[in-house]
Design an enzyme around this catalytic site. Structure first.
Site, PDB file in Angstrom:
ATOM      1  N   LYS A   1     -39.580  86.361   6.276  1.00  0.00           N
ATOM      2  CA  LYS A   1     -38.844  85.094   6.192  1.00  0.00           C
ATOM      3  C   LYS A   1     -38.010  85.091   4.919  1.00  0.00           C
ATOM      4  CE  LYS A   1     -39.545  80.084   6.024  1.00  0.00           C
ATOM      5  NZ  LYS A   1     -40.267  78.971   6.646  1.00  0.00           N
TER       6      LYS A   1
ATOM      7  N   LYS B   1     -48.360  81.796   6.196  1.00  0.00           N
ATOM      8  CA  LYS B   1     -47.141  81.914   5.383  1.00  0.00           C
ATOM      9  C   LYS B   1     -47.460  81.875   3.900  1.00  0.00           C
ATOM     10  CE  LYS B   1     -44.120  78.752   3.673  1.00  0.00           C
ATOM     11  NZ  LYS B   1     -43.164  77.627   3.651  1.00  0.00           N
TER      12      LYS B   1
ATOM     13  N   ARG C   1     -48.229  60.606   7.008  1.00  0.00           N
ATOM     14  CA  ARG C   1     -47.958  62.045   7.174  1.00  0.00           C
ATOM     15  C   ARG C   1     -48.443  62.514   8.538  1.00  0.00           C
ATOM     16  NH1 ARG C   1     -49.692  61.939   1.607  1.00  0.00           N
ATOM     17  NH2 ARG C   1     -51.809  62.653   2.055  1.00  0.00           N
TER      18      ARG C   1
ATOM     19  N   GLU D   1     -42.579  85.593   2.786  1.00  0.00           N
ATOM     20  CA  GLU D   1     -41.396  84.807   2.414  1.00  0.00           C
ATOM     21  C   GLU D   1     -41.023  84.962   0.950  1.00  0.00           C
ATOM     22  OE1 GLU D   1     -41.720  80.524   2.947  1.00  0.00           O
ATOM     23  OE2 GLU D   1     -39.592  80.242   2.537  1.00  0.00           O
TER      24      GLU D   1
HETATM   25  P1  13P Z   1     -36.420  75.219   4.377  1.00  0.00           P
HETATM   26  O1  13P Z   1     -35.861  75.698   5.690  1.00  0.00           O
HETATM   27  O2  13P Z   1     -36.284  73.740   4.182  1.00  0.00           O
HETATM   28  O3  13P Z   1     -35.913  76.031   3.219  1.00  0.00           O
HETATM   29  O4  13P Z   1     -37.990  75.423   4.433  1.00  0.00           O
HETATM   30  C1  13P Z   1     -38.484  76.594   4.940  1.00  0.00           C
HETATM   31  C2  13P Z   1     -39.753  76.887   4.276  1.00  0.00           C
HETATM   32  O5  13P Z   1     -40.766  77.004   4.924  1.00  0.00           O
HETATM   33  C3  13P Z   1     -39.766  77.056   2.810  1.00  0.00           C
HETATM   34  O6  13P Z   1     -40.984  77.607   2.420  1.00  0.00           O
END
Ligand code: 13P
Length: 339
Positions: A221, A138, A48, A179
């Site tokens: 987001k 986030k 990773r 998000e």
């Molecule tokens: P994806 O663009 O693969 O949907 O991932 C964005 C993300 O940070 C999801 O939490």
């Protein structure tokens, strides 16, 4: 004005720099294991670390990428010569961010719905993350479309924790990325996605207001408004742009500086073309950009396949995808640039 407000303003301004977007590389240990399995790589701390180091050290990536979202483990890892990965990002001209939610669990009483965990002890973790070099954070909420879903209660519960998280971030001097993801899974139409996304965003901004979150100091987001992945009638980029912008104009105050979409399972090319369509139809009230995970990394992870010798081709794949998405932020992308 306190120092920390100025810090937050600077971070926002850097994140939404013209033509730039955010790389989401914050897959949890479980999610990255899935992505690695698909390309026959065994997921270990070391593999990773190697993969993330490869991504972050891509030459020229900062021309298109302003910030990178990391997972807890990655923020604390060092590269092969002992440089902490957040420091590597800084040297490369990008800002480190951190996923701070603890994932989702079932929402009791609402079969099939989820709530995101991680508020307990969050303010202490934020302080620690800031000391480790993170400047933004986030938190992802997940909403599923199905019969009777998402419920008003499921939406409200997720909006409330998103707003609490955002308020704690701003207090700790980190810019919150908020998000709320309405999933693409299912056979619902684009109209259904539009009405659900509108309800979700409306509720989220009500909660942000109630928790006294400064809208000028956050980034949204969201998902794009698209038909379900199993829907027979798929939508063109102009249709996605029209539906998405209509929904966002109705719900997202112009005080919000930036909207950086997730890709959510769209193909690389579709995520780029849809973003481009939103930026080539005139001026938007907010900066409209990307914060993609899969749609930025898919080609790179495939090219890498766990082989150190494939590092350069993998970096070229990431660079190319980031370059095309940067063009989409400026509204200058066209499909023939894929060649
Ligand atoms: P994806 O663009 O693969 O949907 O991932 C964005 C993300 O940070 C999801 O939490």
């Amino acid at each position: 004005m306190s120092i920390s407000v100025r810090d937050l303003e600077n971070t926002v301004a850097e994140l939404i720099a013209p033509g730039k977007g955010i790389l989401a590389a914050d897959e949890s240990v479980g999610t990255i294991e899935k992505r690695f399995k698909a390309v026959n790589v065994v997921s270990t701390q070391e593999s990773r670390r190697d993969y993330r180091e490869l991504l972050f050290s891509t030459p020229g990536l900062s021309d298109f990428v302003s910030g990178v979202i990391l997972f807890d483990e990655t923020l604390k890892q060092k590269n092969t010569v002992g440089v902490p990965l957040p420091d590597l990002l800084k040297t490369q001209g990008m800002i480190a961010g951190i996923k701070v939610d603890m994932g989702t669990v079932a929402l009791p009483g609402f079969a099939g719905e989820k709530i995101t965990e991680g508020l307990d002890g969050l303010s202490k973790r934020l302080t620690e993350y800031k000391q480790l070099g993170a400047r933004f954070a986030k938190w992802r909420a997940v909403l599923t479309i199905d019969a009777g879903m998402p419920s008003a209660q499921g939406i409200a519960a997720n909006a409330y924790v998103l707003a609490r998280y955002a308020a704690l971030c701003q207090e700790a001097g980190l810019v919150p990325i908020v998000e709320p993801e309405v999933l693409m899974d299912g056979d619902h139409t684009i109209e259904t996605c539009a009405s659900v996304t509108e309800r979700v965003l409306h509720t989220v901004f009500h909660a942000l207001h109630a928790q006294r979150v400064a809208l000028e100091l956050m980034i949204l987001k969201p998902n794009m408004v698209v038909p379900g992945s199993m829907c027979k009638e798929q939508a063109s980029p102009p249709q996605v742009a029209q539906a998405t912008l209509t929904c966002l104009r109705r719900t997202v105050p112009a005080a919000v500086p930036g909207i950086n979409f997730l890709s959510g399972g769209q193909t690389d090319a579709a995520a780029t073309a849809n973003l481009n369509a939103m930026n080539s139809q005139g001026k938007n009230p907010w900066n409209v950009s990307f914060s993609y995970g899969r749609a930025l990394q898919a080609a790179a992870i495939q090219a890498w396949g766990g082989e150190a010798a494939h590092k350069e081709v993998a970096q070229q794949a990431l660079y190319q995808r980031a370059r095309l998405n940067s063009a989409a932020v400026l509204g200058t992308y066209s499909a023939d640039m894929e060649k």
